[in-house]
Design a protein around this motif. Sequence first.
Motif, PDB file in Angstrom:
ATOM      1  N   ILE A 105       0.578  -0.927   0.469  1.00 37.03           N
ATOM      2  CA  ILE A 105      -0.180  -0.013  -0.105  1.00 37.03           C
ATOM      3  C   ILE A 105       0.842   1.360  -0.311  1.00 37.03           C
ATOM      4  O   ILE A 105       0.262   1.784  -0.376  1.00 37.03           O
ATOM      5  CB  ILE A 105      -1.053   0.849   1.191  1.00 37.03           C
ATOM      6  CG1 ILE A 105      -2.466  -1.116   0.796  1.00 37.03           C
ATOM      7  CG2 ILE A 105      -1.747   1.103   1.827  1.00 37.03           C
ATOM      8  CD1 ILE A 105      -3.374  -1.561   2.027  1.00 37.03           C
ATOM      9  N   ALA A 106       2.150   1.148   0.294  1.00 40.68           N
ATOM     10  CA  ALA A 106       2.897   2.386   0.931  1.00 40.68           C
ATOM     11  C   ALA A 106       4.194   2.607  -1.297  1.00 40.68           C
ATOM     12  O   ALA A 106       3.435   3.779  -1.166  1.00 40.68           O
ATOM     13  CB  ALA A 106       4.125   2.187   1.614  1.00 40.68           C
ATOM     14  N   TYR A 108       1.848   2.092  -3.316  1.00 40.73           N
ATOM     15  CA  TYR A 108       0.266   2.385  -4.411  1.00 40.73           C
ATOM     16  C   TYR A 108       0.442   3.915  -3.853  1.00 40.73           C
ATOM     17  O   TYR A 108       0.193   5.209  -4.540  1.00 40.73           O
ATOM     18  CB  TYR A 108      -0.896   2.010  -3.413  1.00 40.73           C
ATOM     19  CG  TYR A 108      -2.234   2.454  -4.029  1.00 40.73           C
ATOM     20  CD1 TYR A 108      -2.689   2.379  -5.227  1.00 40.73           C
ATOM     21  CD2 TYR A 108      -2.761   3.669  -3.229  1.00 40.73           C
ATOM     22  CE1 TYR A 108      -3.877   2.606  -5.772  1.00 40.73           C
ATOM     23  CE2 TYR A 108      -3.876   4.182  -4.588  1.00 40.73           C
ATOM     24  CZ  TYR A 108      -4.144   3.504  -5.289  1.00 40.73           C
ATOM     25  OH  TYR A 108      -5.432   4.361  -6.191  1.00 40.73           O
ATOM     26  N   VAL A 109       0.891   4.127  -2.439  1.00 44.57           N
ATOM     27  CA  VAL A 109       0.429   5.531  -2.616  1.00 44.57           C
ATOM     28  C   VAL A 109       1.226   6.608  -2.890  1.00 44.57           C
ATOM     29  O   VAL A 109       1.635   7.805  -3.714  1.00 44.57           O
ATOM     30  CB  VAL A 109       0.909   6.332  -0.656  1.00 44.57           C
ATOM     31  CG1 VAL A 109       0.159   7.393  -0.797  1.00 44.57           C
ATOM     32  CG2 VAL A 109      -0.367   5.257  -0.391  1.00 44.57           C
ATOM     33  N   ILE A 110       2.798   5.925  -2.834  1.00 43.68           N
ATOM     34  CA  ILE A 110       4.010   6.731  -3.631  1.00 43.68           C
ATOM     35  C   ILE A 110       4.111   6.934  -4.710  1.00 43.68           C
ATOM     36  O   ILE A 110       3.744   8.272  -5.624  1.00 43.68           O
ATOM     37  CB  ILE A 110       5.200   5.575  -3.182  1.00 43.68           C
ATOM     38  CG1 ILE A 110       5.711   6.058  -1.849  1.00 43.68           C
ATOM     39  CG2 ILE A 110       6.279   6.528  -4.279  1.00 43.68           C
ATOM     40  CD1 ILE A 110       5.977   7.402  -1.034  1.00 43.68           C
ATOM     41  N   GLY A 111       3.072   5.894  -5.394  1.00 47.95           N
ATOM     42  CA  GLY A 111       3.448   6.192  -6.365  1.00 47.95           C
ATOM     43  C   GLY A 111       1.946   7.107  -7.120  1.00 47.95           C
ATOM     44  O   GLY A 111       2.333   7.663  -8.653  1.00 47.95           O
ATOM     45  N   SER A 112       0.355   7.224  -6.917  1.00 47.37           N
ATOM     46  CA  SER A 112      -0.088   7.837  -6.608  1.00 47.37           C
ATOM     47  C   SER A 112       0.535   9.885  -6.599  1.00 47.37           C
ATOM     48  O   SER A 112      -0.001  10.390  -7.041  1.00 47.37           O
ATOM     49  CB  SER A 112      -0.957   7.314  -6.087  1.00 47.37           C
ATOM     50  OG  SER A 112      -1.287   6.286  -5.771  1.00 47.37           O
ATOM     51  N   LEU A 113       1.672   9.571  -6.069  1.00 45.03           N
ATOM     52  CA  LEU A 113       1.451  10.821  -5.543  1.00 45.03           C
ATOM     53  C   LEU A 113       2.173  11.145  -6.510  1.00 45.03           C
ATOM     54  O   LEU A 113       2.686  12.769  -7.334  1.00 45.03           O
ATOM     55  CB  LEU A 113       2.388  11.410  -4.445  1.00 45.03           C
ATOM     56  CG  LEU A 113       1.433  10.882  -2.929  1.00 45.03           C
ATOM     57  CD1 LEU A 113       2.792  11.128  -1.437  1.00 45.03           C
ATOM     58  CD2 LEU A 113       0.360  12.440  -3.188  1.00 45.03           C
ATOM     59  N   GLY A 151      -0.608   3.944  11.953  1.00 47.54           N
ATOM     60  CA  GLY A 151      -0.347   2.515  11.996  1.00 47.54           C
ATOM     61  C   GLY A 151       0.399   2.439  11.307  1.00 47.54           C
ATOM     62  O   GLY A 151       1.095   2.458  10.513  1.00 47.54           O
ATOM     63  N   ALA A 152       0.437   0.835  11.190  1.00 48.73           N
ATOM     64  CA  ALA A 152       1.671   0.303  10.091  1.00 48.73           C
ATOM     65  C   ALA A 152       1.945   0.683   8.861  1.00 48.73           C
ATOM     66  O   ALA A 152       2.928   0.646   8.386  1.00 48.73           O
ATOM     67  CB  ALA A 152       1.640  -1.629  10.564  1.00 48.73           C
ATOM     68  N   ILE A 153       0.525   0.347   7.851  1.00 54.07           N
ATOM     69  CA  ILE A 153       0.276   1.155   7.271  1.00 54.07           C
ATOM     70  C   ILE A 153       0.862   2.473   7.301  1.00 54.07           C
ATOM     71  O   ILE A 153       1.930   2.982   5.804  1.00 54.07           O
ATOM     72  CB  ILE A 153      -1.033   1.309   6.388  1.00 54.07           C
ATOM     73  CG1 ILE A 153      -0.976  -0.571   6.094  1.00 54.07           C
ATOM     74  CG2 ILE A 153      -0.637   1.627   5.248  1.00 54.07           C
ATOM     75  CD1 ILE A 153      -2.623  -0.666   5.629  1.00 54.07           C
ATOM     76  N   GLY A 154       0.605   3.771   7.663  1.00 53.01           N
ATOM     77  CA  GLY A 154       1.151   4.989   7.853  1.00 53.01           C
ATOM     78  C   GLY A 154       2.167   5.145   8.401  1.00 53.01           C
ATOM     79  O   GLY A 154       3.084   5.528   7.551  1.00 53.01           O
ATOM     80  N   THR A 155       2.625   3.985   9.140  1.00 54.49           N
ATOM     81  CA  THR A 155       4.377   4.147   9.865  1.00 54.49           C
ATOM     82  C   THR A 155       5.229   3.802   8.028  1.00 54.49           C
ATOM     83  O   THR A 155       6.134   4.759   7.509  1.00 54.49           O
ATOM     84  CB  THR A 155       4.674   2.899  10.298  1.00 54.49           C
ATOM     85  OG1 THR A 155       4.519   3.924  11.154  1.00 54.49           O
ATOM     86  CG2 THR A 155       6.589   3.217  10.639  1.00 54.49           C
ATOM     87  N   ALA A 283      -5.695  -1.470  -3.333  1.00 55.23           N
ATOM     88  CA  ALA A 283      -4.148  -0.867  -3.258  1.00 55.23           C
ATOM     89  C   ALA A 283      -3.428  -2.675  -2.488  1.00 55.23           C
ATOM     90  O   ALA A 283      -2.474  -2.226  -2.337  1.00 55.23           O
ATOM     91  CB  ALA A 283      -3.836   0.412  -2.529  1.00 55.23           C
ATOM     92  N   GLY A 284      -3.981  -2.853  -1.434  1.00 58.84           N
ATOM     93  CA  GLY A 284      -3.158  -4.434  -0.847  1.00 58.84           C
ATOM     94  C   GLY A 284      -3.624  -5.202  -1.543  1.00 58.84           C
ATOM     95  O   GLY A 284      -2.433  -5.752  -1.387  1.00 58.84           O
TER      96      GLY A 284
END
Length: 315
Positions: A105-106, A108-113, A151-155, A283-284
Amino acid sequence: MSEPDVVVLRQKLHGQDGSDYAEVLRDRLPDREIGHPDTPAEQREQLRTARVATGFELDREAIAAAENLELFAGVYAGTGHLDLEAFEDHGVAVTNASGVHGPNIAEYVIGSLIAHARQFPTAWDNADRGVWQAQPVLELHGSTVAIVGLGAIGTAIAERLDAFGVDTVGVRYTPEKGGPTDEVYGFEDVHTAVAAADHLVLACPLTETTAELVDDELLTTMPTHGILVNIARGKVVETDALLESLQHGEIRAAALDVTDPEPLPSDHPLWDLDNVTITPHNAGNTPNYFDRCADLLIENLDRLDAGADLTNQVV
Protein backbone atom coordinates in the motif's frame (compact mmCIF):
# COMPACT_ATOMS: atom_id res chain seq x y z
CA MET A 1 -6.03 -36.95 6.13
CA SER A 2 -5.44 -36.83 9.86
CA GLU A 3 -7.01 -34.14 12.01
CA PRO A 4 -5.47 -30.77 11.04
CA ASP A 5 -3.63 -28.47 13.45
CA VAL A 6 -4.51 -25.45 11.30
CA VAL A 7 -7.57 -25.06 9.06
CA VAL A 8 -7.39 -22.60 6.18
CA LEU A 9 -11.02 -21.68 5.64
CA ARG A 10 -12.85 -21.97 2.30
CA GLN A 11 -12.62 -18.28 1.45
CA LYS A 12 -11.10 -16.35 -1.44
CA LEU A 13 -8.76 -13.63 -0.24
CA HIS A 14 -7.85 -10.59 -2.34
CA GLY A 15 -8.73 -12.49 -5.49
CA GLN A 16 -6.58 -15.48 -4.51
CA ASP A 17 -7.81 -18.91 -3.51
CA GLY A 18 -7.36 -20.10 0.06
CA SER A 19 -5.70 -23.25 -1.27
CA ASP A 20 -2.70 -21.11 -2.23
CA TYR A 21 -2.40 -19.98 1.38
CA ALA A 22 -2.67 -23.60 2.55
CA GLU A 23 0.21 -24.58 0.24
CA VAL A 24 2.39 -21.79 1.61
CA LEU A 25 1.72 -23.01 5.15
CA ARG A 26 2.40 -26.65 4.23
CA ASP A 27 5.75 -25.68 2.71
CA ARG A 28 6.76 -23.67 5.74
CA LEU A 29 5.24 -25.90 8.43
CA PRO A 30 6.10 -29.45 7.32
CA ASP A 31 5.67 -30.80 10.86
CA ARG A 32 2.09 -29.53 11.20
CA GLU A 33 -1.07 -30.80 9.53
CA ILE A 34 -2.62 -28.02 7.44
CA GLY A 35 -6.21 -28.54 6.36
CA HIS A 36 -8.07 -26.81 3.55
CA PRO A 37 -11.55 -28.32 3.14
CA ASP A 38 -13.16 -28.76 -0.26
CA THR A 39 -16.76 -28.68 0.96
CA PRO A 40 -18.77 -26.99 3.73
CA ALA A 41 -19.21 -30.38 5.42
CA GLU A 42 -15.45 -30.97 5.41
CA GLN A 43 -14.90 -27.52 6.87
CA ARG A 44 -17.31 -28.21 9.72
CA GLU A 45 -15.57 -31.51 10.43
CA GLN A 46 -12.07 -30.02 10.37
CA LEU A 47 -13.12 -27.11 12.59
CA ARG A 48 -14.58 -29.54 15.11
CA THR A 49 -11.09 -30.66 16.17
CA ALA A 50 -8.68 -27.96 14.93
CA ARG A 51 -6.72 -25.80 17.32
CA VAL A 52 -6.23 -22.91 14.89
CA ALA A 53 -8.33 -21.53 12.02
CA THR A 54 -7.24 -18.83 9.61
CA GLY A 55 -9.21 -16.88 7.04
CA PHE A 56 -11.52 -13.92 6.58
CA GLU A 57 -14.34 -14.70 8.99
CA LEU A 58 -16.03 -17.31 11.15
CA ASP A 59 -19.64 -17.00 12.30
CA ARG A 60 -21.03 -17.59 15.79
CA GLU A 61 -22.45 -21.02 14.96
CA ALA A 62 -19.13 -22.26 13.58
CA ILE A 63 -17.24 -20.85 16.58
CA ALA A 64 -19.56 -22.66 18.99
CA ALA A 65 -19.05 -25.97 17.16
CA ALA A 66 -15.25 -25.62 17.08
CA GLU A 67 -14.73 -27.17 20.51
CA ASN A 68 -10.92 -27.23 20.44
CA LEU A 69 -10.34 -23.91 18.72
CA GLU A 70 -7.84 -21.67 20.52
CA LEU A 71 -6.95 -19.11 17.84
CA PHE A 72 -8.60 -17.47 14.87
CA ALA A 73 -5.90 -15.82 12.75
CA GLY A 74 -7.62 -13.19 10.65
CA VAL A 75 -6.07 -12.38 7.30
CA TYR A 76 -7.29 -8.77 7.18
CA ALA A 77 -6.04 -5.87 9.26
CA GLY A 78 -9.61 -4.84 10.06
CA THR A 79 -11.83 -6.83 12.42
CA GLY A 80 -15.07 -4.85 12.17
CA HIS A 81 -16.71 -7.69 10.21
CA LEU A 82 -15.99 -10.25 12.96
CA ASP A 83 -18.25 -11.20 15.87
CA LEU A 84 -15.52 -10.56 18.43
CA GLU A 85 -17.94 -11.10 21.30
CA ALA A 86 -18.64 -14.64 20.09
CA PHE A 87 -14.92 -15.44 19.99
CA GLU A 88 -14.47 -14.01 23.48
CA ASP A 89 -17.49 -15.93 24.82
CA HIS A 90 -15.95 -19.20 23.60
CA GLY A 91 -12.42 -18.41 24.78
CA VAL A 92 -10.96 -18.13 21.28
CA ALA A 93 -8.14 -15.64 20.76
CA VAL A 94 -8.30 -13.46 17.64
CA THR A 95 -5.37 -11.90 15.80
CA ASN A 96 -5.44 -9.64 12.77
CA ALA A 97 -3.04 -9.22 9.86
CA SER A 98 -1.92 -5.70 10.69
CA GLY A 99 1.39 -5.01 8.99
CA VAL A 100 1.07 -7.30 5.99
CA HIS A 101 -0.07 -4.42 3.78
CA GLY A 102 2.69 -1.96 4.65
CA PRO A 103 5.00 -2.34 1.61
CA ASN A 104 2.35 -2.79 -1.08
CA ILE A 105 0.00 0.00 0.00
CA ALA A 106 2.92 2.35 0.63
CA GLU A 107 4.05 1.73 -2.95
CA TYR A 108 0.53 2.56 -4.16
CA VAL A 109 0.64 5.86 -2.27
CA ILE A 110 4.11 6.80 -3.52
CA GLY A 111 3.14 5.90 -7.08
CA SER A 112 -0.07 7.94 -6.87
CA LEU A 113 1.70 11.03 -5.53
CA ILE A 114 4.37 10.84 -8.22
CA ALA A 115 1.83 10.18 -10.98
CA HIS A 116 -0.23 13.24 -10.13
CA ALA A 117 2.73 15.45 -9.31
CA ARG A 118 4.30 14.64 -12.71
CA GLN A 119 0.93 14.72 -14.55
CA PHE A 120 1.25 11.12 -15.77
CA PRO A 121 -2.53 10.61 -16.20
CA THR A 122 -2.67 13.58 -18.57
CA ALA A 123 0.47 12.36 -20.37
CA TRP A 124 -1.06 8.90 -20.84
CA ASP A 125 -4.24 10.43 -22.20
CA ASN A 126 -2.23 12.63 -24.57
CA ALA A 127 -0.24 9.58 -25.71
CA ASP A 128 -3.46 7.76 -26.57
CA ARG A 129 -4.51 10.73 -28.71
CA GLY A 130 -1.07 11.37 -30.21
CA VAL A 131 -0.84 14.82 -28.60
CA TRP A 132 2.64 16.26 -27.83
CA GLN A 133 1.97 18.73 -25.05
CA ALA A 134 3.91 19.52 -21.87
CA GLN A 135 2.11 20.00 -18.56
CA PRO A 136 3.09 21.94 -15.44
CA VAL A 137 4.48 19.53 -12.84
CA LEU A 138 5.42 19.41 -9.17
CA GLU A 139 8.31 17.85 -7.25
CA LEU A 140 7.70 15.70 -4.20
CA HIS A 141 11.19 16.60 -2.96
CA GLY A 142 10.93 19.39 -0.41
CA SER A 143 7.17 19.04 -0.01
CA THR A 144 5.23 18.07 3.10
CA VAL A 145 2.70 15.25 3.26
CA ALA A 146 0.09 14.90 6.01
CA ILE A 147 -0.67 11.26 6.88
CA VAL A 148 -3.89 10.58 8.76
CA GLY A 149 -3.42 7.29 10.60
CA LEU A 150 -0.01 6.17 11.85
CA GLY A 151 -0.47 2.43 12.13
CA ALA A 152 1.61 -0.07 10.21
CA ILE A 153 0.53 1.32 6.85
CA GLY A 154 0.95 4.98 7.80
CA THR A 155 4.38 4.16 9.20
CA ALA A 156 5.43 2.40 5.99
CA ILE A 157 4.27 5.41 3.96
CA ALA A 158 6.22 7.86 6.14
CA GLU A 159 9.38 5.78 5.92
CA ARG A 160 9.27 5.68 2.13
CA LEU A 161 8.46 9.37 1.76
CA ASP A 162 11.56 10.18 3.77
CA ALA A 163 13.69 8.66 0.99
CA PHE A 164 12.17 11.20 -1.43
CA GLY A 165 13.18 14.15 0.72
CA VAL A 166 9.60 14.71 1.87
CA ASP A 167 8.71 16.10 5.29
CA THR A 168 5.73 14.50 7.02
CA VAL A 169 3.14 15.41 9.61
CA GLY A 170 0.93 12.77 11.17
CA VAL A 171 -2.54 12.65 12.70
CA ARG A 172 -3.44 9.98 15.23
CA TYR A 173 -5.73 9.45 18.23
CA THR A 174 -2.83 9.50 20.70
CA PRO A 175 -0.36 12.15 19.53
CA GLU A 176 1.51 11.87 22.82
CA LYS A 177 2.85 8.53 21.57
CA GLY A 178 4.72 10.30 18.79
CA GLY A 179 5.25 8.48 15.55
CA PRO A 180 7.31 8.09 12.38
CA THR A 181 6.43 11.57 11.07
CA ASP A 182 8.32 14.80 11.77
CA GLU A 183 5.36 16.12 13.74
CA VAL A 184 2.28 14.43 15.21
CA TYR A 185 -1.14 15.96 15.87
CA GLY A 186 -4.38 14.72 17.37
CA PHE A 187 -7.61 14.63 15.38
CA GLU A 188 -8.75 17.83 17.04
CA ASP A 189 -5.84 19.54 15.27
CA VAL A 190 -6.33 17.92 11.86
CA HIS A 191 -6.76 21.32 10.17
CA THR A 192 -3.43 22.45 11.60
CA ALA A 193 -1.74 19.35 10.21
CA VAL A 194 -3.32 19.71 6.78
CA ALA A 195 -2.59 23.43 6.63
CA ALA A 196 1.10 22.64 7.22
CA ALA A 197 1.18 20.16 4.32
CA ASP A 198 1.13 20.14 0.54
CA HIS A 199 -0.60 16.77 0.15
CA LEU A 200 -2.88 14.54 2.22
CA VAL A 201 -2.83 10.75 2.58
CA LEU A 202 -5.63 8.90 4.39
CA ALA A 203 -4.53 5.66 6.07
CA CYS A 204 -6.92 5.50 9.02
CA PRO A 205 -9.73 3.13 10.01
CA LEU A 206 -13.34 4.20 9.59
CA THR A 207 -14.68 5.31 12.97
CA GLU A 208 -17.10 7.89 14.31
CA THR A 209 -14.17 10.31 14.39
CA THR A 210 -12.98 9.68 10.84
CA ALA A 211 -16.33 9.33 9.05
CA GLU A 212 -16.49 12.22 6.53
CA LEU A 213 -13.38 13.68 8.12
CA VAL A 214 -12.46 15.12 4.73
CA ASP A 215 -15.37 17.51 4.20
CA ASP A 216 -15.60 20.82 2.39
CA GLU A 217 -13.88 22.58 5.31
CA LEU A 218 -10.84 20.30 5.30
CA LEU A 219 -10.63 20.40 1.51
CA THR A 220 -10.62 24.20 1.78
CA THR A 221 -7.71 23.93 4.20
CA MET A 222 -5.70 21.96 1.62
CA PRO A 223 -3.66 24.07 -0.82
CA THR A 224 -4.83 24.29 -4.43
CA HIS A 225 -1.77 22.28 -5.54
CA GLY A 226 -2.58 19.53 -3.03
CA ILE A 227 -3.02 15.87 -3.94
CA LEU A 228 -5.38 13.67 -1.91
CA VAL A 229 -4.71 9.91 -1.70
CA ASN A 230 -7.31 7.71 0.01
CA ILE A 231 -6.37 4.12 0.84
CA ALA A 232 -8.45 4.13 4.05
CA ARG A 233 -12.21 3.80 3.53
CA GLY A 234 -14.48 5.64 1.13
CA LYS A 235 -16.64 7.09 3.87
CA VAL A 236 -13.67 8.94 5.38
CA VAL A 237 -14.23 11.41 2.52
CA GLU A 238 -17.43 13.32 1.85
CA THR A 239 -17.78 12.41 -1.82
CA ASP A 240 -19.88 15.38 -2.97
CA ALA A 241 -17.48 17.82 -1.34
CA LEU A 242 -14.50 16.12 -2.99
CA LEU A 243 -16.20 16.12 -6.39
CA GLU A 244 -16.93 19.83 -6.16
CA SER A 245 -13.40 20.60 -4.99
CA LEU A 246 -11.88 18.69 -7.91
CA GLN A 247 -14.28 20.14 -10.47
CA HIS A 248 -13.44 23.70 -9.45
CA GLY A 249 -9.68 23.25 -9.17
CA GLU A 250 -9.68 23.76 -5.41
CA ILE A 251 -7.20 20.88 -5.07
CA ARG A 252 -4.89 19.53 -7.77
CA ALA A 253 -5.88 15.86 -7.89
CA ALA A 254 -7.10 12.77 -6.05
CA ALA A 255 -6.08 9.11 -6.14
CA LEU A 256 -8.88 6.93 -4.78
CA ASP A 257 -8.55 3.24 -4.06
CA VAL A 258 -11.74 3.42 -2.00
CA THR A 259 -14.92 5.35 -2.70
CA ASP A 260 -18.33 6.11 -1.26
CA PRO A 261 -20.38 4.47 -2.68
CA GLU A 262 -18.35 1.38 -3.44
CA PRO A 263 -18.23 0.01 -6.05
CA LEU A 264 -18.41 3.43 -7.70
CA PRO A 265 -21.29 3.41 -10.23
CA SER A 266 -20.17 3.59 -13.84
CA ASP A 267 -22.09 6.84 -14.38
CA HIS A 268 -20.61 8.64 -11.36
CA PRO A 269 -19.07 12.00 -12.33
CA LEU A 270 -15.79 11.18 -10.56
CA TRP A 271 -14.98 8.84 -13.46
CA ASP A 272 -15.07 11.76 -15.89
CA LEU A 273 -12.49 13.96 -14.16
CA ASP A 274 -9.00 14.17 -15.67
CA ASN A 275 -7.43 14.87 -12.28
CA VAL A 276 -8.71 11.70 -10.59
CA THR A 277 -7.37 8.15 -10.68
CA ILE A 278 -9.62 5.41 -9.33
CA THR A 279 -8.72 1.81 -8.54
CA PRO A 280 -11.15 -0.90 -7.33
CA HIS A 281 -10.05 -1.23 -3.69
CA ASN A 282 -6.98 -3.25 -4.62
CA ALA A 283 -4.08 -1.23 -3.25
CA GLY A 284 -3.58 -4.11 -0.81
CA ASN A 285 -3.16 -6.65 -3.59
CA THR A 286 0.29 -8.26 -3.65
CA PRO A 287 1.78 -11.61 -4.67
CA ASN A 288 3.47 -11.67 -1.25
CA TYR A 289 0.22 -11.49 0.73
CA PHE A 290 0.07 -15.10 1.87
CA ASP A 291 3.78 -15.19 2.74
CA ARG A 292 3.31 -12.22 5.05
CA CYS A 293 0.19 -13.74 6.60
CA ALA A 294 2.18 -16.94 7.11
CA ASP A 295 4.97 -15.01 8.88
CA LEU A 296 2.46 -13.78 11.46
CA LEU A 297 0.70 -17.11 11.85
CA ILE A 298 3.94 -19.09 12.29
CA GLU A 299 5.15 -16.65 14.92
CA ASN A 300 1.84 -16.90 16.77
CA LEU A 301 1.77 -20.71 16.61
CA ASP A 302 5.10 -20.69 18.45
CA ARG A 303 3.74 -18.16 20.93
CA LEU A 304 0.59 -20.22 21.43
CA ASP A 305 2.68 -23.32 22.17
CA ALA A 306 4.76 -21.33 24.66
CA GLY A 307 1.77 -19.71 26.35
CA ALA A 308 3.11 -16.27 25.41
CA ASP A 309 1.22 -13.17 24.34
CA LEU A 310 0.20 -13.21 20.69
CA THR A 311 1.26 -10.67 18.09
CA ASN A 312 -1.62 -8.51 16.76
CA GLN A 313 -4.05 -9.97 19.30
CA VAL A 314 -7.42 -8.18 19.41
CA VAL A 315 -9.34 -10.66 21.63
